[in-house]
Design an enzyme around this catalytic site. Structure first.
Site, PDB file in Angstrom:
ATOM      1  N   ASP A  87      -8.731  -2.602 -10.331  1.00  0.00           N
ATOM      2  CA  ASP A  87      -8.978  -1.163 -10.370  1.00  0.00           C
ATOM      3  C   ASP A  87      -7.792  -0.570 -11.122  1.00  0.00           C
ATOM      4  OD1 ASP A  87      -9.012   1.535  -9.896  1.00  0.00           O
ATOM      5  OD2 ASP A  87      -9.528   1.374  -7.775  1.00  0.00           O
ATOM      6  N   LYS A 121      -9.125  -1.234  -1.538  1.00  0.00           N
ATOM      7  CA  LYS A 121      -9.765  -2.392  -0.928  1.00  0.00           C
ATOM      8  C   LYS A 121      -9.851  -3.515  -1.959  1.00  0.00           C
ATOM      9  CE  LYS A 121     -11.016  -3.482   3.174  1.00  0.00           C
ATOM     10  NZ  LYS A 121      -9.911  -3.769   4.081  1.00  0.00           N
ATOM     11  N   TYR A 173      -1.268  -0.036   2.087  1.00  0.00           N
ATOM     12  CA  TYR A 173      -2.605   0.240   1.578  1.00  0.00           C
ATOM     13  C   TYR A 173      -2.583   0.677   0.113  1.00  0.00           C
ATOM     14  CZ  TYR A 173      -7.427   1.384   1.250  1.00  0.00           C
ATOM     15  OH  TYR A 173      -8.736   1.370   0.852  1.00  0.00           O
TER      16      TYR A 173
HETATM   17  C1  F6R Z   1     -11.334   2.777  -0.540  1.00  0.00           C
HETATM   18  C2  F6R Z   1     -10.910   3.771  -1.519  1.00  0.00           C
HETATM   19  C3  F6R Z   1     -11.084   5.204  -1.199  1.00  0.00           C
HETATM   20  C4  F6R Z   1      -9.740   5.881  -0.923  1.00  0.00           C
HETATM   21  C5  F6R Z   1      -9.899   7.371  -0.573  1.00  0.00           C
HETATM   22  C6  F6R Z   1      -8.553   8.068  -0.388  1.00  0.00           C
HETATM   23  O1  F6R Z   1     -11.073   1.483  -1.012  1.00  0.00           O
HETATM   24  O2  F6R Z   1     -10.395   3.445  -2.557  1.00  0.00           O
HETATM   25  O3  F6R Z   1     -11.994   5.404  -0.148  1.00  0.00           O
HETATM   26  O4  F6R Z   1      -9.069   5.221   0.115  1.00  0.00           O
HETATM   27  O5  F6R Z   1     -10.607   8.029  -1.583  1.00  0.00           O
HETATM   28  O6  F6R Z   1      -7.816   7.898  -1.552  1.00  0.00           O
HETATM   29  P1  F6R Z   1      -6.376   8.551  -1.808  1.00  0.00           P
HETATM   30  O7  F6R Z   1      -5.526   8.148  -0.624  1.00  0.00           O
HETATM   31  O8  F6R Z   1      -5.946   7.939  -3.090  1.00  0.00           O
HETATM   32  O9  F6R Z   1      -6.586  10.022  -1.877  1.00  0.00           O
HETATM   33 MG    MG Z   2      -9.597   3.109  -6.896  1.00  0.00          MG
HETATM   34 MG    MG Z   3     -12.770  -0.313  -5.820  1.00  0.00          MG
END
Ligand code: F6R
Ligand code: MG
Ligand code: MG
Length: 371
Positions: A12, A237, A234
């Protein structure tokens, strides 16, 4: 003997409007890079660039074997060039999966996910590539079990004399990095005892049983890199890919696809912290939107001919999966109503690598001993 290696390397490197989708421009940059630095320089024979949600997938064929430094560097440099554009364009999460600043000889452990297999091409060699978004490697446990070990899914296990002997599964403990090999049908129950614990065990590879060399026996390989375990926090995923061979002694393409017909529950979805159904969709519908989901899987069908990829056929773009999708939508809606409660929210152990521990940390001083 000329062997063909199929390498699917993914990362990603930025999403449009959130963690939703890889824009077309980014895929074009990857295509140009692979053409110029991979095909022209004869490092790879063929490639196909696609995406599942916010994950950019580079499928490449070559005769350099697995873990080849030049192939891995080619993929790494492609991601770096894409990241530069993603940063300039201020795409969301630009470069999120590239965990280090420099390439160190192999993309393993550096953030990108990888599934690679070296095969001796058969007279005709159908290759199926699956890519997920908003879930983890063990999302493939249930389907691969059904495909290679469940006669109620795969008729060939009963009807095809080349398949009745069964298959061999390599199981990875994704935290301890330990591997065990179990064979079905003999150890079917023990296999389920392990792979049912999707938070710890992931199927890494499947082989035909017997004494065939690995390039003939290999049936499936899953990318099992745990991004957040690697990063220690984190990041996103893992969003795994898998390569599966079908037909002529392997499960038929339709038997492989049948393994995804439940729309089974997986971990991932919003903030990598929720369980929801894995919905098989067309490449066009690989855009996780509602609550950043639900988790999606796409399937691409190719025929391999002397290292060249013919295809793909968009495997889930078919009305026979409408009922599965409908069920997924119903289950998604039901799960969502649980909000922040388990079992919609994943278990405490699985939350370890999300941002939740930081929230809980603040509450620690509030707990007093009960007299
Ligand atoms: C799951 C994913 C999304 C983000 C969510 C929050 O793998 O990539 O669900 O976790 O959109 O993202 P941030 O913390 O970057 O605002
Ligand atoms: Mg992403
Ligand atoms: Mg992804």
């Amino acid at each position: 003997m000329v062997l063909t290696t199929i390498s699917c390397i993914k990362a990603d490197v930025g999403g449009l409007a959130g963690h939703i989708v890889v824009p077309e421009e980014l895929k074009n940059i990857a295509r140009k890079h692979l053409q110029k630095n991979g095909i022209k320089k004869k490092i790879i024979k063929d490639f196909y660039v696609f995406n599942c949600g916010d994950d950019l997938e580079l499928l490449m064929t070559h005769s350099r074997g697995k873990n080849d430094e030049k192939v891995h560097k080619l993929a790494w440099d492609t991601f770096v060039e894409c990241t530069a554009w993603a940063k300039k364009t201020k795409l969301y999460g630009a470069g999120q999966d590239l965990l280090s600043d420099a390439f160190s000889g192999n993309v393993k452990g550096q953030g990108p996910g990888i599934a690679e297999m070296t095969i001796k091409e058969r007279k005709s060699d159908p290759i199926l590539v699956f890519a997920c978004d908003k879930t983890e490697p063990s999302a493939f446990n249930l389907p691969l079990f059904k495909i290679f070990a469940d006669p109620f899914n795969t008729a060939g296990l009963v009807i095809d004399p080349h398949a009745t002997a069964g298959f061999k599964f390599e199981i990875l403990d994704v935290y301890k990095h330990l591997m065990a090999t179990l064979e079905t049908p003999d150890e079917l129950h023990e296999l389920l005892a392990l792979i049912g614990t999707t938070s710890t065990y992931a199927i890494k590879r499947v082989f035909k049983r017997g004494d065939l060399p690995p390039e003939e026996a290999i049936a499936a390989e899953v990318c099992t890199e745990k991004l957040n375990v690697l990063a220690g926090k984190y990041v996103g995923k893992d969003d795994p890919v898998a390569i599966v061979r079908s037909q002529s002694g392997f499960p038929a393409t339709g038997e492989v696809l049948e393994g995804f017909s439940l729309g089974h529950l997986v971990s991932g979805w919003m903030r990598g912290s929720h369980k929801g159904p894995l919905m098989p969709v067309s490449m066009e519908d690989a855009t996780p939107t509602r609550f950043d989901g639900p988790p999606r899987i796409i399937g691409l069908g190719f025929n391999l001919a002397n290292g060249k990829l013919f295809g793909p056929k968009d495997l889930f773009a078919d009305i026979s999966f409408d009922l599965t999708r409908q069920r997924c939508l119903t289950v998604m809606d039901y799960m969502r109503r649980h909000g922040p409660f388990e079992p919609h929210r994943v278990s405490e152990k699985e939350l370890e690598y999300t941002t939740l521990p930081r929230v809980l940390e603040k509450l620690k001083p509030r707990f007093k001993k009960v007299k």
